[in-house]
Design a protein around this motif. Structure first.
Motif, PDB file in Angstrom:
ATOM      1  N   LEU A 245      -5.081   8.818 -14.573  1.00 54.12           N
ATOM      2  CA  LEU A 245      -6.004   7.845 -15.164  1.00 54.12           C
ATOM      3  C   LEU A 245      -5.648   6.436 -14.696  1.00 54.12           C
ATOM      4  O   LEU A 245      -6.535   5.625 -14.405  1.00 54.12           O
ATOM      5  CB  LEU A 245      -5.951   7.923 -16.687  1.00 54.12           C
ATOM      6  N   ILE A 246      -4.357   6.150 -14.624  1.00 53.77           N
ATOM      7  CA  ILE A 246      -3.924   4.836 -14.135  1.00 53.77           C
ATOM      8  C   ILE A 246      -4.364   4.633 -12.694  1.00 53.77           C
ATOM      9  O   ILE A 246      -4.772   3.523 -12.304  1.00 53.77           O
ATOM     10  CB  ILE A 246      -2.399   4.688 -14.293  1.00 53.77           C
ATOM     11  N   ILE A 247      -4.335   5.683 -11.880  1.00 47.86           N
ATOM     12  CA  ILE A 247      -4.806   5.579 -10.496  1.00 47.86           C
ATOM     13  C   ILE A 247      -6.280   5.197 -10.464  1.00 47.86           C
ATOM     14  O   ILE A 247      -6.706   4.375  -9.634  1.00 47.86           O
ATOM     15  CB  ILE A 247      -4.548   6.891  -9.737  1.00 47.86           C
ATOM     16  N   HIS A 248      -7.086   5.780 -11.357  1.00 50.88           N
ATOM     17  CA  HIS A 248      -8.496   5.388 -11.436  1.00 50.88           C
ATOM     18  C   HIS A 248      -8.624   3.886 -11.718  1.00 50.88           C
ATOM     19  O   HIS A 248      -9.479   3.207 -11.139  1.00 50.88           O
ATOM     20  CB  HIS A 248      -9.204   6.171 -12.546  1.00 50.88           C
ATOM     21  N   VAL A 249      -7.787   3.367 -12.604  1.00 48.68           N
ATOM     22  CA  VAL A 249      -7.832   1.939 -12.935  1.00 48.68           C
ATOM     23  C   VAL A 249      -7.360   1.098 -11.749  1.00 48.68           C
ATOM     24  O   VAL A 249      -7.942   0.046 -11.432  1.00 48.68           O
ATOM     25  CB  VAL A 249      -6.979   1.648 -14.185  1.00 48.68           C
ATOM     26  N   LEU A 250      -6.320   1.547 -11.059  1.00 48.47           N
ATOM     27  CA  LEU A 250      -5.842   0.822  -9.882  1.00 48.47           C
ATOM     28  C   LEU A 250      -6.930   0.734  -8.810  1.00 48.47           C
ATOM     29  O   LEU A 250      -7.027  -0.273  -8.099  1.00 48.47           O
ATOM     30  CB  LEU A 250      -4.603   1.516  -9.303  1.00 48.47           C
ATOM     31  N   GLY A 251      -7.752   1.793  -8.710  1.00 46.74           N
ATOM     32  CA  GLY A 251      -8.846   1.768  -7.754  1.00 46.74           C
ATOM     33  C   GLY A 251      -9.839   0.666  -8.048  1.00 46.74           C
ATOM     34  O   GLY A 251     -10.498   0.147  -7.133  1.00 46.74           O
ATOM     35  N   ALA A 252      -9.963   0.301  -9.329  1.00 54.91           N
ATOM     36  CA  ALA A 252     -10.857  -0.804  -9.721  1.00 54.91           C
ATOM     37  C   ALA A 252     -10.165  -2.151  -9.564  1.00 54.91           C
ATOM     38  O   ALA A 252     -10.790  -3.132  -9.155  1.00 54.91           O
ATOM     39  CB  ALA A 252     -11.322  -0.606 -11.160  1.00 54.91           C
ATOM     40  N   LEU A 253      -8.864  -2.196  -9.892  1.00 53.87           N
ATOM     41  CA  LEU A 253      -8.136  -3.465  -9.852  1.00 53.87           C
ATOM     42  C   LEU A 253      -7.766  -3.875  -8.429  1.00 53.87           C
ATOM     43  O   LEU A 253      -7.894  -5.047  -8.061  1.00 53.87           O
ATOM     44  CB  LEU A 253      -6.859  -3.369 -10.697  1.00 53.87           C
ATOM     45  N   ARG A 254      -7.253  -2.918  -7.648  1.00 57.08           N
ATOM     46  CA  ARG A 254      -6.777  -3.241  -6.293  1.00 57.08           C
ATOM     47  C   ARG A 254      -6.907  -2.009  -5.390  1.00 57.08           C
ATOM     48  O   ARG A 254      -5.927  -1.334  -5.088  1.00 57.08           O
ATOM     49  CB  ARG A 254      -5.325  -3.716  -6.337  1.00 57.08           C
ATOM     50  N   PRO A 255      -8.131  -1.705  -4.963  1.00 57.53           N
ATOM     51  CA  PRO A 255      -8.347  -0.472  -4.187  1.00 57.53           C
ATOM     52  C   PRO A 255      -7.537  -0.405  -2.902  1.00 57.53           C
ATOM     53  O   PRO A 255      -7.173   0.681  -2.446  1.00 57.53           O
ATOM     54  CB  PRO A 255      -9.851  -0.494  -3.908  1.00 57.53           C
ATOM     55  N   GLY A 256      -7.216  -1.559  -2.315  1.00 65.24           N
ATOM     56  CA  GLY A 256      -6.492  -1.553  -1.049  1.00 65.24           C
ATOM     57  C   GLY A 256      -5.086  -1.012  -1.134  1.00 65.24           C
ATOM     58  O   GLY A 256      -4.489  -0.678  -0.108  1.00 65.24           O
ATOM     59  N   VAL A 257      -4.544  -0.888  -2.355  1.00 66.22           N
ATOM     60  CA  VAL A 257      -3.183  -0.385  -2.501  1.00 66.22           C
ATOM     61  C   VAL A 257      -3.126   1.134  -2.328  1.00 66.22           C
ATOM     62  O   VAL A 257      -2.063   1.700  -2.057  1.00 66.22           O
ATOM     63  CB  VAL A 257      -2.600  -0.795  -3.881  1.00 66.22           C
ATOM     64  N   LEU A 258      -4.274   1.826  -2.457  1.00 58.71           N
ATOM     65  CA  LEU A 258      -4.327   3.288  -2.462  1.00 58.71           C
ATOM     66  C   LEU A 258      -4.623   3.828  -1.058  1.00 58.71           C
ATOM     67  O   LEU A 258      -5.724   3.664  -0.540  1.00 58.71           O
ATOM     68  CB  LEU A 258      -5.409   3.774  -3.432  1.00 58.71           C
TER      69      LEU A 258
ATOM     70  N   GLU B  32       0.852  -1.190   0.000  1.00 62.32           N
ATOM     71  CA  GLU B  32       0.000   0.000   0.000  1.00 62.32           C
ATOM     72  C   GLU B  32       0.884   1.234   0.000  1.00 62.32           C
ATOM     73  O   GLU B  32       2.008   1.208   0.487  1.00 62.32           O
ATOM     74  CB  GLU B  32      -0.955   0.005   1.206  1.00 62.32           C
ATOM     75  N   ALA B  33       0.347   2.328  -0.569  1.00 60.98           N
ATOM     76  CA  ALA B  33       1.152   3.538  -0.724  1.00 60.98           C
ATOM     77  C   ALA B  33       0.243   4.721  -1.022  1.00 60.98           C
ATOM     78  O   ALA B  33      -0.928   4.556  -1.386  1.00 60.98           O
ATOM     79  CB  ALA B  33       2.176   3.362  -1.850  1.00 60.98           C
ATOM     80  N   ALA B  34       0.813   5.913  -0.884  1.00 60.48           N
ATOM     81  CA  ALA B  34       0.183   7.117  -1.427  1.00 60.48           C
ATOM     82  C   ALA B  34       0.616   7.231  -2.885  1.00 60.48           C
ATOM     83  O   ALA B  34       1.751   6.878  -3.229  1.00 60.48           O
ATOM     84  CB  ALA B  34       0.624   8.344  -0.642  1.00 60.48           C
ATOM     85  N   PHE B  35      -0.290   7.695  -3.740  1.00 60.98           N
ATOM     86  CA  PHE B  35      -0.017   7.775  -5.175  1.00 60.98           C
ATOM     87  C   PHE B  35      -0.135   9.209  -5.672  1.00 60.98           C
ATOM     88  O   PHE B  35      -1.071   9.918  -5.302  1.00 60.98           O
ATOM     89  CB  PHE B  35      -1.002   6.896  -5.962  1.00 60.98           C
ATOM     90  N   ILE B  36       0.821   9.599  -6.495  1.00 60.96           N
ATOM     91  CA  ILE B  36       0.798  10.897  -7.170  1.00 60.96           C
ATOM     92  C   ILE B  36       0.771  10.633  -8.663  1.00 60.96           C
ATOM     93  O   ILE B  36       1.688  10.000  -9.205  1.00 60.96           O
ATOM     94  CB  ILE B  36       2.024  11.749  -6.799  1.00 60.96           C
ATOM     95  N   GLY B  37      -0.281  11.086  -9.344  1.00 58.70           N
ATOM     96  CA  GLY B  37      -0.418  10.819 -10.762  1.00 58.70           C
ATOM     97  C   GLY B  37      -0.607  12.086 -11.569  1.00 58.70           C
ATOM     98  O   GLY B  37      -1.547  12.839 -11.334  1.00 58.70           O
TER      99      GLY B  37
END
Length: 295
Positions: A115-128, A104-109
């Protein structure tokens, strides 16, 4: 071990075996959320160098990972141009995080990174754990994409560093009156690389084809469902006051749907603001500290 520039190079295999690269700052830092930095369409990890140094050496030093997507920077070029898409790139990021042992991490996009962060939220929300979106939201203005199409398709081929700086000023200067000579030079240093043929943009030229093929006469799909899924995650949105890609209307709607959204409007800059400029490094560091305390 970190090099003299404050980072180490990390190479790993994508799910399809392609060799990909990231920079790791503050490798030994622990005790605070790590930070993952995702650049724009044709950009690379170098865009985040100054910000990553600040976040990895500040009062709450963090490990910072800045990725080169496939076809950019030190990552290998993909022979299949269709793989240059946010879904594949999101999977690549998850593979890199797994290789680094980051759960898990904080993300800066920035732009495409958001847009990739939006996709990560669908694929693996727990990482955000927290999100900083730099001049990007669920709705992309066609005029902004048209501007990107135009300068990528008609990009001149300057031979010297000074010529490249002048070209970037000519193309983007109207949107970025706040930039100094040092800012323009830093931008060019991040975007171009030295080759036997002179300075060249540091990305696969086939990337231009993926943008050129977009039909801007048709409405672009919005990512509101993906954005709504991020509602529980602390969010800071940075917008350039002169942005052509993120409208004030979209930003207002983002605030309504995510009431805890913090926003910063950067005067004198367009798409996308330089995150190392002015007070932004301190503002971002403070946002991450607040989000972590409230977790």
């Amino acid at each position: 071990m970190p090099g003299t520039e404050g980072f180490s190079d990390f190479f790993y295999a994508a799910p399809d075996g392609l060799r990909l690269h990231a920079r790791v700052y503050g490798e030994a830092n622990s005790g605070h959320w790590p930070v993952v930095c995702l650049p724009g369409l044709t950009r690379n990890a170098r865009d985040f160098h100054e910000l990553a140094l600040r976040l990895s050496t500040g009062s709450n030093p963090r490990k910072v990972v800045a990725f080169d997507y496939r076809g950019r920077g030190q990552s290998a070029y993909d022979p299949d141009v269709s793989h240059y898409n946010v879904g594949v790139e999101a999977s690549d990021i998850l593979a890199g995080l797994s290789a680094l042992g980051i759960e898990e991490a904080a993300f800066i996009g920035t732009s495409r990174g958001g847009l990739i962060i939006h996709v990560l939220g669908a694929l693996r929300p727990g990482v955000l754990k927290a999100i900083v979106l730099n001049d990007i939201g669920p709705v992309i203005e066609p005029a902004g994409l048209a501007h990107i199409q135009s300068y990528l398709e008609r990009a001149p081929k300057p031979k010297t560093f000074a010529e490249v700086v002048n070209v970037q000023r000519h193309v983007h200067g109207q949107d970025f009156p706040a930039l100094t000579d040092a800012d323009w030079a830093r931008m060019v240093g991040a975007l171009y690389r030295e080759t036997d043929q002179g300075l060249l943009p540091d990305f696969d030229p086939k990337l231009v084809d993926t943008v050129a093929s977009l039909d801007l006469s048709q409405p672009l799909p919005a990512l509101w469902p993906q954005f709504d899924a991020l509602a529980a995650i602390p969010l800071l949105t940075v917008r350039g006051a002169n942005s052509r890609l993120l409208s004030t209307q979209t930003l207002d709607e983002m605030r309504k749907r995510h009431p805890g959204t913090e926003t910063i409007t950067v005067t004198g800059q367009g798409h996308a603001p330089f995150l190392e400029a002015g007070s932004l490094p301190g503002d971002i560091a403070a946002f991450l500290d607040r989000a972590e305390r409230q977790d």
